[in-house]
Scaffold this active site. Structure first.
Site, PDB file in Angstrom:
ATOM      1  N   HIS A 187      -0.629  37.877 -32.614  1.00  0.00           N
ATOM      2  CA  HIS A 187      -1.862  37.777 -31.843  1.00  0.00           C
ATOM      3  C   HIS A 187      -2.428  39.163 -31.530  1.00  0.00           C
ATOM      4  CE1 HIS A 187      -4.151  34.395 -30.381  1.00  0.00           C
ATOM      5  NE2 HIS A 187      -4.477  35.047 -29.294  1.00  0.00           N
TER       6      HIS A 187
ATOM      7  N   ARG B 169      -5.058  39.982 -33.916  1.00  0.00           N
ATOM      8  CA  ARG B 169      -6.304  39.269 -33.601  1.00  0.00           C
ATOM      9  C   ARG B 169      -7.072  40.013 -32.498  1.00  0.00           C
ATOM     10  NH1 ARG B 169      -8.809  34.078 -33.558  1.00  0.00           N
ATOM     11  NH2 ARG B 169      -9.191  33.194 -31.491  1.00  0.00           N
TER      12      ARG B 169
ATOM     13  N   HIS C 241     -13.714  30.947 -30.516  1.00  0.00           N
ATOM     14  CA  HIS C 241     -13.610  30.657 -29.089  1.00  0.00           C
ATOM     15  C   HIS C 241     -14.631  29.600 -28.698  1.00  0.00           C
ATOM     16  CE1 HIS C 241     -11.678  34.808 -28.076  1.00  0.00           C
ATOM     17  NE2 HIS C 241     -10.790  33.924 -28.472  1.00  0.00           N
TER      18      HIS C 241
ATOM     19  N   TYR D 250     -12.518  41.258 -24.218  1.00  0.00           N
ATOM     20  CA  TYR D 250     -12.540  42.414 -25.103  1.00  0.00           C
ATOM     21  C   TYR D 250     -13.472  43.502 -24.602  1.00  0.00           C
ATOM     22  CZ  TYR D 250      -9.875  39.316 -27.983  1.00  0.00           C
ATOM     23  OH  TYR D 250      -8.908  38.462 -28.419  1.00  0.00           O
TER      24      TYR D 250
END
Length: 296
Positions: free
Chosen positions: A231, A234, A257, A266
């Site tokens: 992850h 990602r 998402h 982010y």
């Protein structure tokens, strides 16, 4: 549970998590001798307060989220006219920013792979596809040859809730895949596994655990000190996209998402990185300079 399974297409693991979390609400109703449909906001606050004595803030938030989803369903299906959870207060969660890798660190991990080993090209392709496409590890292990459209430079991904999306794939990822195909074509593949892109030495599709173990071992060999998982790649994909100027809505679509709030984390990662860069490199905040002054 039928609604979550048939209408929302939730996975068995997600369904079991919802069932487990709703048991807290049902237990509270039994103890208070009240029906689920008669619960008031004040009683829900008492329920939330009771959770505080048994589980941490993150688990509280998860249980209350399941409770809110349950009551929204009851309103949607006509059991209730008004949702009693609308004004329910939420526990404050500490901001947890996931670990990310820079492009140079990803290159460092890939460069550390011994390509003379049977699974060398496969492992490089796995890392490159995860980083270049921003896939979940579950999406990667289920990726099929028939999902890759090389001429169009897209891969078709089946995400959460069985929702399909198209994600661009880079030339570097396609190059690594072709190197892996050369080894893959020499393998004896088990019946029913022929269309899966990534296989183990026995000719069956990989598991998430196998990829986690491989990546952790490879990062350690590359000298990466960060605690990472599939992850992490990602997260790194999304962070690099944001730093490169990509719109947050575009990143949301690429990651699959459901809501923009999940993607917004982010922006916090990028802000943290910018702060670190200023503290490290700005002449008025140069940490190395201050260290040298103290040594002198």
């Amino acid at each position: 549970m039928r609604y979550l399974k048939l209408e929302r297409n939730y996975s068995p693991n997600t369904l079991e998590a919802y069932r487990h979390d709703l048991e807290w609400l049902l237990r509270f109703c039994r103890e208070q001798d009240i029906g689920v449909l008669e619960v008031t906001l004040d009683q829900l606050h008492a329920f939330a307060g009771g959770l505080h004595e048994h589980v941490g803030a993150r688990s509280q938030a998860r249980v209350l989220s399941g409770t809110r989803s349950f009551y929204r369903y009851l309103v949607l299906d006509g059991y209730l006219e008004q949702d009693p959870t609308e004004l329910l207060e939420w526990p404050t969660l500490p901001q947890h920013l996931p670990e990310v890798l820079s492009t140079a660190e990803v290159d460092q991990i890939e460069a550390s792979i011994d390509l003379s080993q049977p699974q060398g090209h496969r492992n490089r392709a796995i890392i490159e596809v995860l980083f270049s496409c921003g896939l979940r590890v579950s999406e990667l292990v289920n990726l099929r040859l028939s999902d890759i459209f090389e001429e169009e430079h897209f891969v078709r991904i089946m995400g959460k809730g069985k929702k399909e999306r198209l994600v661009p794939i880079s030339d570097s990822a396609l190059k690594e895949l072709h190197l892996w195909y050369a080894d893959r074509n020499l393998m004896e593949i088990k019946p029913g596994q022929e269309d899966y892109v990534f296989l183990n030495r026995r000719g069956s599709k990989l598991t998430r655990t196998m990829i986690l173990i491989m990546l952790k071992r490879q990062a350690a060999e590359a000298g990466i000190k960060k605690t990472i998982s599939p992850h992490t790649l990602r997260h790194s994909f999304a962070t690099e996209m944001l730093r490169g100027g990509a719109d947050l809505r575009v990143i949301q679509v690429l990651l699959g998402h459901e809501g923009i709030r999940t993607t917004e984390i982010y922006t916090h990662i990028d802000t943290t990185m910018l702060r670190e860069e200023i503290l490290l490199h700005h002449p008025r905040n140069n940490r190395r300079g201050k260290t040298s002054e103290r040594q002198e």
